[in-house]
Scaffold this motif. Sequence first.
Motif, PDB file in Angstrom:
ATOM      1  N   ASP A  50       0.830  -1.212   0.000  1.00 50.87           N
ATOM      2  CA  ASP A  50       0.000   0.000   0.000  1.00 50.87           C
ATOM      3  C   ASP A  50       0.861   1.258   0.000  1.00 50.87           C
ATOM      4  O   ASP A  50       0.361   2.365   0.233  1.00 50.87           O
ATOM      5  CB  ASP A  50      -0.933   0.006   1.226  1.00 50.87           C
ATOM      6  CG  ASP A  50      -0.183  -0.183   2.537  1.00 50.87           C
ATOM      7  OD1 ASP A  50       1.061  -0.354   2.502  1.00 50.87           O
ATOM      8  OD2 ASP A  50      -0.833  -0.182   3.598  1.00 50.87           O
ATOM      9  N   LEU A  51       2.165   1.087  -0.256  1.00 52.57           N
ATOM     10  CA  LEU A  51       3.085   2.223  -0.267  1.00 52.57           C
ATOM     11  C   LEU A  51       3.869   2.299  -1.576  1.00 52.57           C
ATOM     12  O   LEU A  51       4.984   2.823  -1.605  1.00 52.57           O
ATOM     13  CB  LEU A  51       4.058   2.120   0.919  1.00 52.57           C
ATOM     14  CG  LEU A  51       3.430   2.262   2.311  1.00 52.57           C
ATOM     15  CD1 LEU A  51       4.459   1.950   3.387  1.00 52.57           C
ATOM     16  CD2 LEU A  51       2.878   3.676   2.500  1.00 52.57           C
ATOM     17  N   ASP A  52       3.284   1.749  -2.628  1.00 51.17           N
ATOM     18  CA  ASP A  52       3.930   1.747  -3.935  1.00 51.17           C
ATOM     19  C   ASP A  52       5.275   1.024  -3.884  1.00 51.17           C
ATOM     20  O   ASP A  52       6.229   1.399  -4.571  1.00 51.17           O
ATOM     21  CB  ASP A  52       4.127   3.190  -4.441  1.00 51.17           C
ATOM     22  CG  ASP A  52       4.341   3.228  -5.962  1.00 51.17           C
ATOM     23  OD1 ASP A  52       3.865   2.289  -6.639  1.00 51.17           O
ATOM     24  OD2 ASP A  52       4.989   4.170  -6.443  1.00 51.17           O
ATOM     25  N   GLY A  53       5.330   0.009  -3.039  1.00 44.55           N
ATOM     26  CA  GLY A  53       6.546  -0.780  -2.927  1.00 44.55           C
ATOM     27  C   GLY A  53       6.314  -2.201  -3.392  1.00 44.55           C
ATOM     28  O   GLY A  53       5.433  -2.460  -4.224  1.00 44.55           O
ATOM     29  N   VAL A  54       7.084  -3.125  -2.862  1.00 43.97           N
ATOM     30  CA  VAL A  54       6.928  -4.545  -3.178  1.00 43.97           C
ATOM     31  C   VAL A  54       6.759  -5.295  -1.866  1.00 43.97           C
ATOM     32  O   VAL A  54       7.625  -5.229  -0.976  1.00 43.97           O
ATOM     33  CB  VAL A  54       8.152  -5.085  -3.947  1.00 43.97           C
ATOM     34  CG1 VAL A  54       8.043  -6.586  -4.135  1.00 43.97           C
ATOM     35  CG2 VAL A  54       8.266  -4.385  -5.304  1.00 43.97           C
ATOM     36  N   LEU A  55       5.649  -6.014  -1.732  1.00 40.82           N
ATOM     37  CA  LEU A  55       5.320  -6.735  -0.505  1.00 40.82           C
ATOM     38  C   LEU A  55       5.178  -8.208  -0.809  1.00 40.82           C
ATOM     39  O   LEU A  55       4.339  -8.611  -1.617  1.00 40.82           O
ATOM     40  CB  LEU A  55       4.015  -6.187   0.091  1.00 40.82           C
ATOM     41  CG  LEU A  55       3.437  -6.931   1.299  1.00 40.82           C
ATOM     42  CD1 LEU A  55       4.436  -6.980   2.446  1.00 40.82           C
ATOM     43  CD2 LEU A  55       2.139  -6.269   1.754  1.00 40.82           C
ATOM     44  N   GLN A  56       6.010  -9.023  -0.183  1.00 40.27           N
ATOM     45  CA  GLN A  56       5.939 -10.478  -0.343  1.00 40.27           C
ATOM     46  C   GLN A  56       5.387 -11.077   0.944  1.00 40.27           C
ATOM     47  O   GLN A  56       5.973 -10.894   2.026  1.00 40.27           O
ATOM     48  CB  GLN A  56       7.324 -11.050  -0.647  1.00 40.27           C
ATOM     49  CG  GLN A  56       7.298 -12.537  -0.994  1.00 40.27           C
ATOM     50  CD  GLN A  56       8.679 -13.055  -1.363  1.00 40.27           C
ATOM     51  OE1 GLN A  56       9.669 -12.711  -0.733  1.00 40.27           O
ATOM     52  NE2 GLN A  56       8.738 -13.901  -2.397  1.00 40.27           N
TER      53      GLN A  56
END
Length: 924
Positions: A50-56
């Motif tokens: 939800d922060l324009d990142g990459v979440l695995q």
Amino acid sequence: MNAVEIEEAISALAEHAFDSAEFPYAFLQAFGNKETTIRRLRSGASNKSDLDGVLQNNNIHIAVSLPGEVTKTLTALKASPATTRAKARFILATDGTDFEAEDLETGETVACPYRDFPDHFGFFLPLAGITTVKQVRDSSFDIRATSRLNRLYRTLLEENPEWDAADRRPDMNHFMARLIFCFFAEDTDIFNGSRLFTATIEQMSARDSSNTHEVIGELFRAMNTKIEGRPAANLPRWASVFPYVNGGLFSGSMDVPRFSRIARSYLLHIGNLDWTKINPDIFGSMIQAVADDEERGALGMHYTSVPNILKVLNPLFLDDLRERLQQAGDNPRMLLNLRKRMSKIRVFDPACGSGNFLVIAYKEMRKIEVEINRRRGEPGRRTEIPLTNFRGIELRDFPAEIARLALIIAEYQCDVLYRGQKEALAEFLPLDAENWITCGNALRLDWLSICPPTGTGVKHHAEDLFHTPLDQAQIDFENEGGETYICGNPPYLGSTWQSDEQKSDLRLIFESLTSNWKSLDYVAGWFMKAAEYGTRATAVAAFVATNSICQGQQVPILWPLIFSTGHDIAFAHTSFKWSNLASYNAGVTVVIVCIGRTPTIRQLFSISDDGEQVAQSVSNINAYLVSGPNIVVQDRRLPPAGRHEIEAGGKPVDGGNLLLSCQEKDQLCGCSPTASRYLKRVFGANEHNKGIVRYTLWFNDADEEVIQRDEFLRKRIDGVRTMRLASTKPATVESAKRPHRFQEIKQTGLEVVTLVPTLTSEKRQFIPAGLEPAGTIITNLSFAQFDGPIADLAILNSRMHFIWVATVCGKFKTDYRYSNKLGWNTFPIPTLTEKNKADLTRCAEDILLAREAHFPATIADLYDPDDMPADLRDAHERNDEVLERIYIGRRFRNDTERLEKLFDLYTKMTAASGKPTKARKAAV
């Protein structure tokens, strides 16, 4: 991926120009994520950031920040609801200049310049499933150094293919040993100048690398030339500043492989590492992996943790030394006696590899010695513990060199730590010429010549120190009257995987002692050699070994021979994982066993459910690593009188023609008007455990006419006949005369079957035996009791039976392997009253009903220890309580108590039947 490969990938990422869009994906790839996983993250299919990142999920939330806002972004990642929902363990933020991360599970953080984040690669190893993180962090320098040395080694061999030939490989390995020493020496002031070795190469060799090999060769020549001989040696001025080292390390050929620009660059990068951080007890095994063809494919998997090594060394002798130190207090005389005793202790590893056990033993003894000196008011005193007391045998020349080098480095580091840099430097060079690591086959060498009781021996030429010949037989230094402790982690190798030469090694040791030696693991040779050594010298030996030598068929072969030499088990550590740095903490299941002739204290160690080591003092430890007399369980062809037999199921040997899947069954029935009359459900271990439905064609001899009339049945039977006739086995060819039947037939097909799976997962707490209706066919991939009493099913499903099988039957890999001759026919069962049988029958029925209540869940589902249904667990608890009260009138406290009772009953059972319960003496 293993730790070294991950470090290499992370370092490459840091060296490339920072790409804000690609960094998160490249970071995850460096930790072993597959391309399909990365694609799903890129597409958003699995990326819920939800922060324009990459979440695995379950792993990490990564975000690239605006310049100067790394800390702010990390705070946002921590507060993110998506981080919480995904149960991410790590958060990471970077702007390509700064780098910050946090482990949300432990609260530990990393904050460093972006270019330095590879220094912290161990922090993130849980992303790759590697759980030995603390040990990895402690040895992170060794992993980085190994990674770079591996690159240099590979490059040099590619560019100098002649050095890759068998006759030149020792030269290449010796060259690497020299480099390692030089890197260490230049960073620890041994060379009287920081980075002197690396800086000289950088300055004196051309950038195009055309003369790099010549410069290195001159430096090596200087270190092989005594100061007084240098004027005649015509050394260049820049090489003459290097000290004389030799001790065999720089003797012999001065050839150096040619360097390309890339290889020269690798060399300079290695030299720029901080080699003061080298950890010799870890580093040696990693360097060994660099130079060994077979082991390079498993690079980084040869790390052995210090805690694991201390599981051997502490109870072997270190705990006793520490106890004596405590007893001595500040008494000068007692402290002096202890110091003198330690100066004569010899530690001998006859499979030393790169010296891990010897280095750890040396460092731990130095710790005790320095405390003695402190209490006696003698700080800074020169050590009285000589390196020559740490002896080893290693088959390969390079690990033998590294073992000695690791000990030399360990000695220097201890001297710096305990005596000071000045004193350590003053006594370090030139290296001593004594050799205490023998290169040769430990199972063929005479150990008494390497560690003789009197310490006398034949002198060995000093200049050949780092080139010990394979036929070296004796050591040239004395240690009159000292204790000898043998230890190590010899190669395991079950009989199936032994080479012809290794089988020949075992033949030389065992052929005159037992006719069954071919079934022994290779490590058994070290135990027998240690026992023979112990009959002629005062010594105690403790080895790491596969747990199979204390289970199943190997016990009656090996341990009667060990016991016949007068040795008993002094201490043992029951099965545990001997871990390494591979992903998911892969490791072999091992035991530690110590043998001695007159052990005064016997200790049995185990790992509790919460992972803690538990020690128990016992009166005796038998070959199964259980407290009790030295009983060896011999297999029995039949069970005791009055007990129903269990046997392996029938053997189809059908080439896939008699056994059918559901789809094949339906196809056959659709074509053949008579096939359905001859189909029966068939079960092996997989069908029972995983709920797989399969069928078999089951004919009697009277059915041959029907087969001939049915085209589809005839084709299948012809297929069986063809397959059997093509076999090289006479029994299979003979069975082609009756192709419509299983090759081995154990039943009529009308019996009610109690099925016992051949293999049971080590994760389970029970052997999930089952009941199948009449008309069920059992294959040889499981065991069966035909028309047996239901009460026997309760016994087969009990914890009592499970722990007996786990102890005496052995394993296949990590699964428990059932044996009717060892597991059932030897299992001690008290005389059962009719009420006992009725109670057990009810317990068995309750277990079956609990399973049925969870249909269609399979046995594999139901007996997952982390997800076992409560009603099924309760049914097993009731079953165990009923059975255990039959044994002793109450529940057993633990498995140890269960085994002690079972071995006691086994002794009585075999004595009553006239069978010997103790191993017969064997000549050695």
